[in-house]
Design a protein around this motif. Structure first.
Motif, PDB file in Angstrom:
ATOM      1  N   UNK A 102     -12.957 -12.221 -10.310  1.00  0.00           N
ATOM      2  CA  UNK A 102     -13.886 -11.763  -9.277  1.00  0.00           C
ATOM      3  C   UNK A 102     -13.576 -12.388  -7.911  1.00  0.00           C
ATOM      4  N   UNK A 103     -13.306 -13.712  -7.923  1.00  0.00           N
ATOM      5  CA  UNK A 103     -13.018 -14.408  -6.660  1.00  0.00           C
ATOM      6  C   UNK A 103     -11.740 -13.898  -6.024  1.00  0.00           C
ATOM      7  N   UNK A 104     -10.704 -13.724  -6.868  1.00  0.00           N
ATOM      8  CA  UNK A 104      -9.433 -13.211  -6.326  1.00  0.00           C
ATOM      9  C   UNK A 104      -9.591 -11.794  -5.785  1.00  0.00           C
ATOM     10  N   UNK A 105     -10.370 -10.975  -6.507  1.00  0.00           N
ATOM     11  CA  UNK A 105     -10.585  -9.591  -6.059  1.00  0.00           C
ATOM     12  C   UNK A 105     -11.358  -9.570  -4.738  1.00  0.00           C
ATOM     13  N   UNK A 106     -12.409 -10.424  -4.655  1.00  0.00           N
ATOM     14  CA  UNK A 106     -13.212 -10.497  -3.424  1.00  0.00           C
ATOM     15  C   UNK A 106     -12.370 -11.014  -2.264  1.00  0.00           C
ATOM     16  N   UNK A 107     -11.528 -12.015  -2.542  1.00  0.00           N
ATOM     17  CA  UNK A 107     -10.641 -12.593  -1.519  1.00  0.00           C
ATOM     18  C   UNK A 107      -9.651 -11.550  -1.019  1.00  0.00           C
ATOM     19  N   UNK A 108      -9.152 -10.757  -1.970  1.00  0.00           N
ATOM     20  CA  UNK A 108      -8.204  -9.699  -1.623  1.00  0.00           C
ATOM     21  C   UNK A 108      -8.857  -8.658  -0.712  1.00  0.00           C
ATOM     22  N   UNK A 109     -10.075  -8.218  -1.081  1.00  0.00           N
ATOM     23  CA  UNK A 109     -10.798  -7.233  -0.266  1.00  0.00           C
ATOM     24  C   UNK A 109     -11.138  -7.782   1.109  1.00  0.00           C
ATOM     25  N   UNK A 110     -11.554  -9.073   1.146  1.00  0.00           N
ATOM     26  CA  UNK A 110     -11.915  -9.704   2.417  1.00  0.00           C
ATOM     27  C   UNK A 110     -10.720  -9.762   3.371  1.00  0.00           C
ATOM     28  N   UNK A 111      -9.565 -10.144   2.837  1.00  0.00           N
ATOM     29  CA  UNK A 111      -8.361 -10.219   3.667  1.00  0.00           C
ATOM     30  C   UNK A 111      -7.898  -8.844   4.129  1.00  0.00           C
ATOM     31  N   UNK A 112      -8.036  -7.842   3.264  1.00  0.00           N
ATOM     32  CA  UNK A 112      -7.687  -6.484   3.648  1.00  0.00           C
ATOM     33  C   UNK A 112      -8.599  -5.985   4.776  1.00  0.00           C
ATOM     34  N   UNK A 113      -9.902  -6.322   4.658  1.00  0.00           N
ATOM     35  CA  UNK A 113     -10.870  -5.949   5.693  1.00  0.00           C
ATOM     36  C   UNK A 113     -10.537  -6.629   7.021  1.00  0.00           C
ATOM     37  N   UNK A 114     -10.199  -7.929   6.969  1.00  0.00           N
ATOM     38  CA  UNK A 114      -9.822  -8.667   8.182  1.00  0.00           C
ATOM     39  C   UNK A 114      -8.577  -8.060   8.832  1.00  0.00           C
ATOM     40  N   UNK A 115      -7.633  -7.668   7.986  1.00  0.00           N
ATOM     41  CA  UNK A 115      -6.390  -7.077   8.486  1.00  0.00           C
ATOM     42  C   UNK A 115      -6.678  -5.763   9.220  1.00  0.00           C
ATOM     43  N   UNK A 116      -7.568  -4.947   8.666  1.00  0.00           N
ATOM     44  CA  UNK A 116      -7.933  -3.676   9.305  1.00  0.00           C
ATOM     45  C   UNK A 116      -8.604  -3.903  10.660  1.00  0.00           C
ATOM     46  N   UNK A 117      -9.528  -4.904  10.682  1.00  0.00           N
ATOM     47  CA  UNK A 117     -10.251  -5.219  11.928  1.00  0.00           C
ATOM     48  C   UNK A 117      -9.285  -5.698  13.003  1.00  0.00           C
ATOM     49  N   UNK A 118      -8.385  -6.604  12.623  1.00  0.00           N
ATOM     50  CA  UNK A 118      -7.428  -7.171  13.582  1.00  0.00           C
ATOM     51  C   UNK A 118      -6.427  -6.107  14.059  1.00  0.00           C
ATOM     52  N   UNK A 119      -6.087  -5.179  13.174  1.00  0.00           N
ATOM     53  CA  UNK A 119      -5.167  -4.095  13.558  1.00  0.00           C
ATOM     54  C   UNK A 119      -5.807  -3.203  14.622  1.00  0.00           C
TER      55      UNK A 119
END
Length: 341
Positions: A102-119
């Protein structure tokens, strides 16, 4: 050469200075934009690196879990334990694995979301930079054109310097005549003022006018100052010194001129070089409106702030007004009395 040449020179010089200040501001914004773009690019690189590590770890975790699932069922794994203590430990082990997923999945989604925002942030900054660069380029091109115009006016001046000097002498003579006329009218008004002035309506309006220093409305709705108060050496013509008892304001053709404060009209007359001239009394203070093509007031008329006084005369397809403020027989700098718009 007509006096309009000197006005054109002043306006062009002022415009070029404003353009230079604006261009400098654009360049500053572009530098700030580049700093922001570099920062966001570095943040994206860090996120992408973290995202790669998280994906690899998550993939490894899923692979191991899948292998374990093929080997045994979780319930069989629990029930095959030797006693309740071992069963409890096995249950905790299974729970920790699930929490890790769960933590790895949440971390993965969080980083993907950050990447989209920064892009999106990066794309926005790049678009803003492109617009700033385009605007700054257009401004620079316009400034270069105005500089060529300025050089042309300066060239004309050099060809006919004697004519301009003669025109300036004429203007100076007209200025002194206006000065003498205003002084005569004000002296007569002051001579007839009551002895106990502060306790009279005239004294009270003077106190109110003085308290409004720096907050008076402008005599025209829109305009730019083309000539300032006092004697000044011209910034482009070292041999030319101009004097003014007030300020000249360039405005729209036929612009309405309005009273800057309540008061009484004490003079309406035509003065050579200044067209119609209106003087309004505010106790022991006076506002003077010149370059009027037409006046709408009469002597002894009581005015409220904003009342129409007349219309600005036309000059080079624009309107023009000369404005003065007097305190008794002392000339004031109008820009110290008008609001900073």
């Amino acid at each position: 050469m007509q006096s309009t040449s000197l006005n054109k020179l002043d306006l062009l010089n002022k415009k070029i200075r404003s353009q230079a200040a604006l261009y400098k501001n654009y360049q500053k914004q572009i530098v700030q934009n580049e700093v922001a773009t570099n920062r966001i690019s570095k943040e994206i690189a860090v996120i992408e690196s973290n995202l790669g590590d998280i994906r690899e770890n998550y993939s490894s975790l899923l692979t191991n879990a899948y292998r374990q699932k093929l080997q045994h069922n979780n319930w069989l794994f629990l029930l095959s334990a030797n006693g309740l203590n071992e069963m409890w430990r096995r249950w905790q082990y299974i729970s920790r694995i699930r929490d890790a997923w769960k933590k790895r999945a949440a971390n993965l989604l969080d980083n993907q979301s950050q990447l989209e925002i920064k892009t999106v942030e990066l794309a926005t900054e790049k678009t803003a930079k492109a617009k700033l660069s385009q605007t700054a380029g257009a401004l620079l091109k316009q400034q270069e054109g105005d500089k060529r115009k300025l050089e042309g006016v300066l060239s004309d001046y050099k060809k006919d310097e004697s004519s301009l000097v003669a025109d300036l002498k004429k203007k100076e003579s007209e200025r002194k005549k206006l000065l003498a006329a205003i002084e005569k009218i004000i002296s007569a008004e002051l001579a007839s003022a009551p002895e106990n002035l502060p306790n009279t309506p005239m004294g009270r309006i003077a106190t109110s006018f003085k308290a409004s220093k720096g907050a008076l409305p402008w005599p025209v709705e829109k305009g730019v100052v083309t000539k300032y108060f006092g004697s000044k050496r011209h910034p482009l013509l070292p041999n030319v010194t101009t004097s003014s008892n007030g300020i000249d304001i360039k405005t729209t053709a036929g612009a309405t001129i309005r009273a800057v404060f309540a008061g009484k009209v004490i003079s309406v007359q035509a003065i050579p070089g200044y067209d119609q001239v209106v003087i309004v009394q505010h106790g022991t203070f006076y506002s003077v409106y010149s370059y009027l093509s037409k006046s709408n007031v009469y002597k002894n008329e009581e005015l409220s702030v904003g009342d129409r006084i007349g219309r600005a005369r036309q000059s080079d397809n624009n309107g023009e007004v000369h404005f003065e403020i007097w305190s008794g027989k002392e000339i004031q700098d109008p820009l110290l009395w008008l609001n900073k718009r």
